[in-house]
Design an enzyme around this catalytic site. Structure first.
Site, PDB file in Angstrom:
ATOM      1  N   TYR A  92      42.202  25.523  47.174  1.00 27.13           N
ATOM      2  CA  TYR A  92      43.098  26.375  47.762  1.00 27.13           C
ATOM      3  C   TYR A  92      42.761  26.468  49.322  1.00 27.13           C
ATOM      4  O   TYR A  92      43.492  27.181  50.165  1.00 27.13           O
ATOM      5  CB  TYR A  92      43.210  27.779  47.382  1.00 27.13           C
ATOM      6  CG  TYR A  92      43.292  28.064  46.002  1.00 27.13           C
ATOM      7  CD1 TYR A  92      44.468  27.560  45.364  1.00 27.13           C
ATOM      8  CD2 TYR A  92      42.407  28.762  45.299  1.00 27.13           C
ATOM      9  CE1 TYR A  92      44.448  27.740  43.737  1.00 27.13           C
ATOM     10  CE2 TYR A  92      42.830  29.146  43.874  1.00 27.13           C
ATOM     11  CZ  TYR A  92      43.667  28.641  43.175  1.00 27.13           C
ATOM     12  OH  TYR A  92      44.000  28.821  41.951  1.00 27.13           O
ATOM     13  N   GLU A 111      45.854  45.339  35.093  1.00 34.30           N
ATOM     14  CA  GLU A 111      44.889  44.239  34.578  1.00 34.30           C
ATOM     15  C   GLU A 111      44.434  43.152  35.874  1.00 34.30           C
ATOM     16  O   GLU A 111      44.667  42.083  36.111  1.00 34.30           O
ATOM     17  CB  GLU A 111      45.465  43.085  33.527  1.00 34.30           C
ATOM     18  CG  GLU A 111      47.050  43.017  33.852  1.00 34.30           C
ATOM     19  CD  GLU A 111      47.768  41.959  32.929  1.00 34.30           C
ATOM     20  OE1 GLU A 111      47.863  42.393  31.789  1.00 34.30           O
ATOM     21  OE2 GLU A 111      48.278  41.129  33.486  1.00 34.30           O
ATOM     22  N   GLY A 129      41.564  41.708  38.006  1.00 35.47           N
ATOM     23  CA  GLY A 129      40.285  40.784  38.033  1.00 35.47           C
ATOM     24  C   GLY A 129      39.568  40.861  38.990  1.00 35.47           C
ATOM     25  O   GLY A 129      38.359  41.102  39.284  1.00 35.47           O
ATOM     26  N   CYS A 158      31.370  13.656  44.477  1.00 36.95           N
ATOM     27  CA  CYS A 158      32.501  12.472  45.259  1.00 36.95           C
ATOM     28  C   CYS A 158      33.828  12.775  45.517  1.00 36.95           C
ATOM     29  O   CYS A 158      34.597  12.133  44.783  1.00 36.95           O
ATOM     30  CB  CYS A 158      32.110  11.170  44.464  1.00 36.95           C
ATOM     31  SG  CYS A 158      30.386  10.544  44.460  1.00 36.95           S
ATOM     32  N   GLU A 159      33.879  13.655  46.166  1.00 36.83           N
ATOM     33  CA  GLU A 159      35.396  14.378  46.656  1.00 36.83           C
ATOM     34  C   GLU A 159      35.122  14.949  47.949  1.00 36.83           C
ATOM     35  O   GLU A 159      34.335  15.691  47.982  1.00 36.83           O
ATOM     36  CB  GLU A 159      35.900  15.306  45.684  1.00 36.83           C
ATOM     37  CG  GLU A 159      36.703  14.808  44.285  1.00 36.83           C
ATOM     38  CD  GLU A 159      37.922  14.343  44.540  1.00 36.83           C
ATOM     39  OE1 GLU A 159      38.431  14.709  45.675  1.00 36.83           O
ATOM     40  OE2 GLU A 159      38.351  13.735  43.533  1.00 36.83           O
ATOM     41  N   ARG A 198      37.478  27.344  44.940  1.00 36.44           N
ATOM     42  CA  ARG A 198      38.531  28.146  45.408  1.00 36.44           C
ATOM     43  C   ARG A 198      38.426  27.349  47.129  1.00 36.44           C
ATOM     44  O   ARG A 198      39.712  26.890  47.527  1.00 36.44           O
ATOM     45  CB  ARG A 198      38.265  29.367  45.804  1.00 36.44           C
ATOM     46  CG  ARG A 198      38.419  30.231  44.236  1.00 36.44           C
ATOM     47  CD  ARG A 198      38.383  31.824  44.638  1.00 36.44           C
ATOM     48  NE  ARG A 198      39.797  32.152  45.135  1.00 36.44           N
ATOM     49  CZ  ARG A 198      40.080  32.586  46.358  1.00 36.44           C
ATOM     50  NH1 ARG A 198      39.009  32.572  46.990  1.00 36.44           N
ATOM     51  NH2 ARG A 198      40.961  32.901  46.692  1.00 36.44           N
ATOM     52  N   GLY A 217      46.550  41.112  40.580  1.00 37.43           N
ATOM     53  CA  GLY A 217      46.924  40.724  41.872  1.00 37.43           C
ATOM     54  C   GLY A 217      46.361  41.791  43.238  1.00 37.43           C
ATOM     55  O   GLY A 217      46.985  41.169  43.978  1.00 37.43           O
TER      56      GLY A 217
HETATM   57  C1  LIG Z   1      44.928  35.876  36.387  1.00 41.49           C
HETATM   58  C2  LIG Z   1      45.622  36.969  35.853  1.00 41.49           C
HETATM   59  C3  LIG Z   1      45.351  38.530  36.231  1.00 41.49           C
HETATM   60  C4  LIG Z   1      44.101  38.664  37.129  1.00 41.49           C
HETATM   61  O1  LIG Z   1      44.671  38.481  38.471  1.00 41.49           O
HETATM   62  P1  LIG Z   1      43.602  38.950  39.781  1.00 41.49           P
HETATM   63  O2  LIG Z   1      44.351  38.310  40.826  1.00 41.49           O
HETATM   64  O3  LIG Z   1      42.358  38.397  39.079  1.00 41.49           O
HETATM   65  O4  LIG Z   1      43.811  40.402  39.772  1.00 41.49           O
HETATM   66  C5  LIG Z   1      46.036  39.534  35.736  1.00 41.49           C
HETATM   67  N1  LIG Z   1      46.967  39.200  34.647  1.00 41.49           N
HETATM   68  C6  LIG Z   1      47.270  37.883  34.475  1.00 41.49           C
HETATM   69  C7  LIG Z   1      48.518  37.736  33.352  1.00 41.49           C
HETATM   70  C8  LIG Z   1      46.887  36.875  34.905  1.00 41.49           C
HETATM   71  O5  LIG Z   1      47.235  35.652  34.856  1.00 41.49           O
END
Ligand SMILES: *Cc1c(COP(=O)(O)O)cnc(C)c1O
Length: 419
Positions: free
Chosen positions: A313, A271, A273, A340-341, A309, A230
């Site tokens: 969103y 975690e 991403g 086609c959207e 995205r 996050g």
């Molecule tokens: C999607 C997700 C992440 C990664 O989120 P980011 O916004 O990319 O950092 C980490 N943990 C869980 C459980 C997720 O579902």
């Protein structure tokens, strides 16, 4: 500030040659940038000896990228059987994989426990008896509900499908202990794409408090606390980046306080991403058409099958036109694909320099939740992925899809149930 000026300066002069060699469209990821972000993460949390990043595989599920993460000592956060398979294929072991699924099936559990297992992060108390063999280490995902506000993207925790409630925490760990668990972790994730680092500090504080309360109630210690992903990135030029240094300092101070009061320090897991790879990837696509109707359109050779995205969103992704000044000279345009959207648009009413057919457009910040979120509606294909090396060379790390790939599931064994 989206894509860094430094990445731009290295990539842009080479792009015409890369595009000519590999063909367009493609996502290209910056090896150097990813390694630098990983190093910064490790540096700012070095005061917590057990710190470890478990890269969220869903953000960029490419084995070459996962190997980069592995080279930095990172583990993997997996939430599906395919993601488990990918992590294991590159040699991730039991301690290197966190399985954070939700609405978990028996097939998910079976695969998670194969190969010596992994660190199970259970989403619900009702899943405890469904785990075929309780592993030594167990973690639960905590949902603070009304005790915390999420951010605009992840929404109100009370409405989130994830995790156990506050009242379920002690019964959940007790039930896991009764089934044989002896080591414990606790996880939560309450925000997404949040650039205000104080949210993460509050999350760490919340988990430390809850860990202490749970320890007092059950006499268990926590091996690790996992504050989830996050961490946000700036998508718009005017966005300020997350202050990782301040986050590291404040979270470390909280862990040190805990150690002083309790005599031990749990590990800190994260975690991320998006933060790890998001700014280190771009989608490169070529302008192939122009259209002047009620609005001005630039048609490109990629579509939302490569990047959902903006359509999904209304997310902003910055766009550069290669070799053209970023100061807009023309009326704003919609940059569109061929699906086609009507939401198949990379940008809506965006001021851009004049775009001619054949120009290369660089769509920023596609290194996370970009290619991975692609889909095949309307028979549209997902593009190739390239890695831009530190030495300036590039490699293909995934080929583009073909029409034959789409038809692969039409080859199957005949199967008819008689009336
Ligand atoms: C999607 C997700 C992440 C990664 O989120 P980011 O916004 O990319 O950092 C980490 N943990 C869980 C459980 C997720 O579902």
């Amino acid at each position: 500030m989206p894509m860094s000026g430094e990445f731009k300066d290295r990539l842009f002069p080479r792009l015409p040659e890369i595009a000519a060699h590999f063909g367009t469209p493609f996502h290209i990821y910056d090896e150097k940038g990813i390694l630098e972000t990983g190093a910064a993460l490790k540096r700012h949390f070095s005061g917590i000896p057990g710190f470890r990043e478990y890269f969220a595989v869903k953000a960029l599920p490419n084995p070459t990228i996962l190997k980069l993460m592995q080279s930095m000592g990172f583990g993997f956060d997996c939430s599906s059987r395919a993601e488990l398979t990918l992590a294991r294929k590159i040699g991730a072991g039991q301690q290197d994989i966190l399985f954070t699924s939700n609405n978990t099936s028996q097939a998910d559990f079976d695969m998670a426990l194969e190969n010596g297992g992994c660190i199970l992060n259970l989403d619900d108390i009702s899943l405890i008896p469904k785990v075929p063999v309780m592993p030594e280490t167990i973690c639960f995902r905590y949902n603070p509900g009304p005790r915390r506000t999420g951010n605009a993207i992840i929404g109100n925790p009370v409405e989130a499908k994830y995790g156990i409630t506050h009242e379920q925490v002690i019964p959940a760990y007790r039930a896991a202990m009764e089934r044989g668990a002896t080591r414990f972790g606790m996880h939560t994730m309450v925000v997404s794409n949040e650039r205000n680092y104080t949210y993460m500090v509050e999350t760490a504080r919340m988990l430390l408090t809850l860990a202490a309360d749970t320890e007092d109630a059950l006499g268990i210690r926590f091996d690790f606390l996992n504050i989830g992903g996050g961490l946000g990135i700036p998508y718009r030029p005017e966005d300020t980046p997350l202050n990782l240094e301040a986050m590291g300092k404040e979270v470390t101070a909280l862990f040190k306080d805990f150690e002083e009061q309790r005599g031990y320090m749990p590990a800190l897991f994260m975690e991320s991403g998006r933060f790890m790879t998001g700014p280190h990837g771009v989608l490169v696509t070529r302008a192939i058409n122009h259209k002047d109707t009620y609005r001005r359109y630039v048609g490109v050779d990629a579509c939302m099958s490569s990047l959902m995205r903006p359509g999904m969103y209304e997310a902003y992704h910055h766009i550069d036109v290669l070799g053209k000044d970023s100061s807009p000279a023309d009326p704003p345009v919609d940059v569109v694909g061929a699906l086609c959207e009507n939401n198949d648009k990379f940008a809506v009413q965006r001021p851009l320099p004049p775009v001619e057919e054949g120009d290369l457009l660089i769509i920023h910040d596609t290194g996370a939740h970009g290619h991975a979120m692609g889909f095949n509606y309307n028979g549209q294909l997902r593009p190739q992925e390239l890695l831009f090396h530190e030495d300036g060379g590039s490699s293909r790390i995934r080929r583009g899809e073909t029409i034959e790939d789409l038809f692969a599931t039409l080859t199957f064994q005949e199967n008819r149930l008689k009336p």
